[in-house]
Design an enzyme around this catalytic site. Structure first.
Site, short mmCIF file in Angstrom:
data_model
loop_
_atom_site.label_atom_id
_atom_site.label_comp_id
_atom_site.label_asym_id
_atom_site.label_seq_id
_atom_site.Cartn_x
_atom_site.Cartn_y
_atom_site.Cartn_z
N ALA A 84 45.65 -1.47 5.54
CA ALA A 84 44.87 -2.31 6.43
C ALA A 84 44.10 -3.37 5.73
O ALA A 84 43.58 -3.32 4.76
CB ALA A 84 43.65 -1.56 7.08
N THR A 131 49.27 -7.29 -3.28
CA THR A 131 49.93 -8.46 -3.25
C THR A 131 50.11 -9.04 -4.67
O THR A 131 49.35 -8.93 -5.58
CB THR A 131 49.27 -9.54 -2.22
OG1 THR A 131 49.94 -10.58 -2.41
CG2 THR A 131 47.86 -9.70 -2.81
N ASP A 132 51.35 -9.62 -4.98
CA ASP A 132 51.67 -10.66 -5.92
C ASP A 132 50.76 -11.92 -5.98
O ASP A 132 50.39 -12.32 -7.14
CB ASP A 132 52.93 -10.94 -6.12
CG ASP A 132 53.45 -12.08 -5.02
OD1 ASP A 132 52.51 -12.14 -3.96
OD2 ASP A 132 54.56 -12.43 -5.03
N GLU A 133 49.96 -12.24 -5.02
CA GLU A 133 49.03 -13.27 -5.10
C GLU A 133 47.78 -13.17 -5.97
O GLU A 133 47.20 -14.24 -6.14
CB GLU A 133 48.71 -13.78 -3.59
CG GLU A 133 49.82 -13.96 -2.78
CD GLU A 133 49.55 -14.84 -1.50
OE1 GLU A 133 48.44 -15.31 -1.33
OE2 GLU A 133 50.15 -15.06 -0.66
N TYR A 156 41.90 -15.15 0.33
CA TYR A 156 42.74 -13.81 0.71
C TYR A 156 43.12 -13.30 -0.65
O TYR A 156 42.88 -12.10 -0.73
CB TYR A 156 44.05 -14.16 1.32
CG TYR A 156 44.86 -13.37 1.28
CD1 TYR A 156 44.90 -11.95 1.98
CD2 TYR A 156 46.24 -13.32 0.62
CE1 TYR A 156 45.97 -11.08 2.10
CE2 TYR A 156 47.24 -12.34 0.35
CZ TYR A 156 47.02 -11.08 1.35
OH TYR A 156 47.90 -10.19 0.97
N LYS A 160 41.83 -9.58 -2.20
CA LYS A 160 42.76 -8.51 -2.37
C LYS A 160 42.59 -8.05 -4.03
O LYS A 160 42.66 -6.95 -4.57
CB LYS A 160 44.14 -8.81 -2.38
CG LYS A 160 44.82 -8.86 -0.78
CD LYS A 160 44.62 -7.76 -0.05
CE LYS A 160 45.62 -6.84 -0.44
NZ LYS A 160 45.79 -5.47 0.52
#
Ligand code: NAD
Ligand code: DAU
Length: 351
Positions: A84, A131-133, A156, A160
């Site tokens: 989520a 995430t890879d970000e 974002y 994360k």
């Protein structure tokens, strides 16, 4: 021991594929899907799960600690797969607060709920999907590995990154059994049409402009969503507590090249002249802080746990375009918010 697995965000894009895979492949497990049903969450993504005896849906906000705590108690949760999140970079630029709220505070509430519900950590697992970000941006060369330092640029990715740190902090401080995986860009059915691939397929279908940010030279590493779900399955069952695994497709595309492939496939499947929709390409102002290139080295996952992508990109993109064209009602409903009516019919005032 009976597995009672809480999947958060199971009504979203990746979550719905993961719920389907777990419910179908592990009839002996109980799968509890907890989702707030934001604009991105749709129970219609899981219509085929509704009557499965090992599937339960609970509408809840992960930030609501008492509600989450009661899910742990009521369903005797012993495994968590946490997806989520607010997931769209452009929205995070406009509204960073809701990203910090859900992605950081929501993850913290979930961690705290697990820690307080679990009297012992034996046979428990908190698996966080990231995430890879978080690694920031690459130049023309190199790959993100599990030891690449964090360097997030968007609200974002900052949210994360923070959530990943909290998960590791709970592992290091309290001994909470935790695993994190960081994945590259997913594509496939049921992705909300704000993200590049479904947005552009929908716009080609409707003869609307295709807004290419900057010069279209940014690079992303694309993975078919079911291959991500397969990787999560492998890591959940065989991953080592305290470890991080990178998941990627070894499938880099410059945006503009990917867009031209999408146009070609969509035109062909719509019975138009191939390439006809290239006229819809519209170069627009670049995304603020736009990361140039992401590319994942997923060799650790391949060498240690034997996972690799199963679908070639050409096949994946063909299947994806075909799915959106076959499911135009879904596209129209999610873009108009019409599923609210569907929820009301199904769940009455609980929604
Ligand atoms: P999505 O936006 O499609 O789905 C997110 C889901 O979370 C929705 O069902 C939404 O209703 C739910 N949700 C949002 N806020 C909530 C809250 N406060 N409480 C409970 N539920 C809430 O996202 P996605 O693309 O499926 O991504 C799922 C996860 O995977 C995210 O954590 C994302 O960061 C991560 N991820 C996504 C990608 C990708 O390419 N899409 C790649 C790597 C990692
Ligand atoms: O890398 C993993 C991440 O991939 C996930 O963590 C995110 O949740 C997911 O949304 C995705 O982030 P991106 O920002 O890479 O995905 P998006 O589809 O928004 O954009 C892909 C690329 O296309 C990016 O370089 C921006 C560009 N783009 C996007 C949109 C929506 C455009 O040029 N035009 C657009 O209209």
């Amino acid at each position: 021991m009976k597995r009672n697995i809480l999947i958060t965000g199971g009504a979203g894009f990746i979550g719905s594929h993961l719920v389907r895979l777990f419910v179908n492949n592990y009839p002996e497990y109980n799968i509890i899907n907890t989702d707030k049903l934001t604009y991105a969450g749709n129970l219609a993504n899981l219509k085929d799960m509704e009557n499965k005896p090992n599937y339960t849906f609970v509408k809840a906000d992960i930030c609501d600690f008492p509600a989450i705590r009661s899910v742990f108690t009521k369903y005797n949760i012993n495994g968590v797969i946490h997806l989520a999140a607010e997931s769209h970079v452009d929205r995070s630029i406009k509204d960073p607060f809701s990203f910090a709220q859900t992605n950081v505070m929501g993850t913290l509430a979930l961690l705290q709920a697990a820690k307080t519900a679990w009297n012992t950590f034996d046979n428990k697992l908190f698996y966080h999907i990231s995430t890879d970000e978080v690694y920031g941006s690459l130049g023309n060369e190199g790959f993100f590995t599990e030891t690449t330092p964090y360097n997030p640029h968007s609200p974002y990715s900052a949210s994360k990154a923070s959530s990943d740190h909290f998960v590791r902090a709970f592992h290091d401080t309290y001994g909470l059994p935790a695993i994190v995986s960081n994945c590259s860009n997913n594509y496939g059915p049921y992705q909300f049409p704000e993200k590049l691939i479904p947005l552009f397929i929908n716009n080609i279908r409707n003869n609307k402009p295709l807004p290419v940010y900057g010069k279209g030279e940014n690079v992303r590493d694309w993975l078919y969503v079911i291959d991500h779900a397969r990787a999560i399955d492998v890591i959940f069952h065989n991953g080592k507590i305290g470890e991080t695994y990178n998941i990627g497709g070894f499938n880099e595309w410059k945006n503009i090249d990917l867009i031209k492939v999408m146009i070609k496939v969509t035109d062909r499947l719509l019975g138009r002249k191939e390439g006809e929709s290239e006229k819809l390409i519209t170069y627009v102002t670049d995304r603020a802080g736009h990361d140039l290139r992401y590319a994942i080295d997923s060799n650790k996952l391949k060498n240690e746990l034997g996972w690799q992508p199963s679908l070639q990109f050409e096949e994946g993109i063909e299947k994806t375009v075909q799915w959106y064209l076959d499911n135009q009602e879904w596209l129209d409903n999610v873009t108009s918010g019409a599923y609210r009516e569907y929820y009301k019919k199904m769940y009455g005032n609980a929604i």
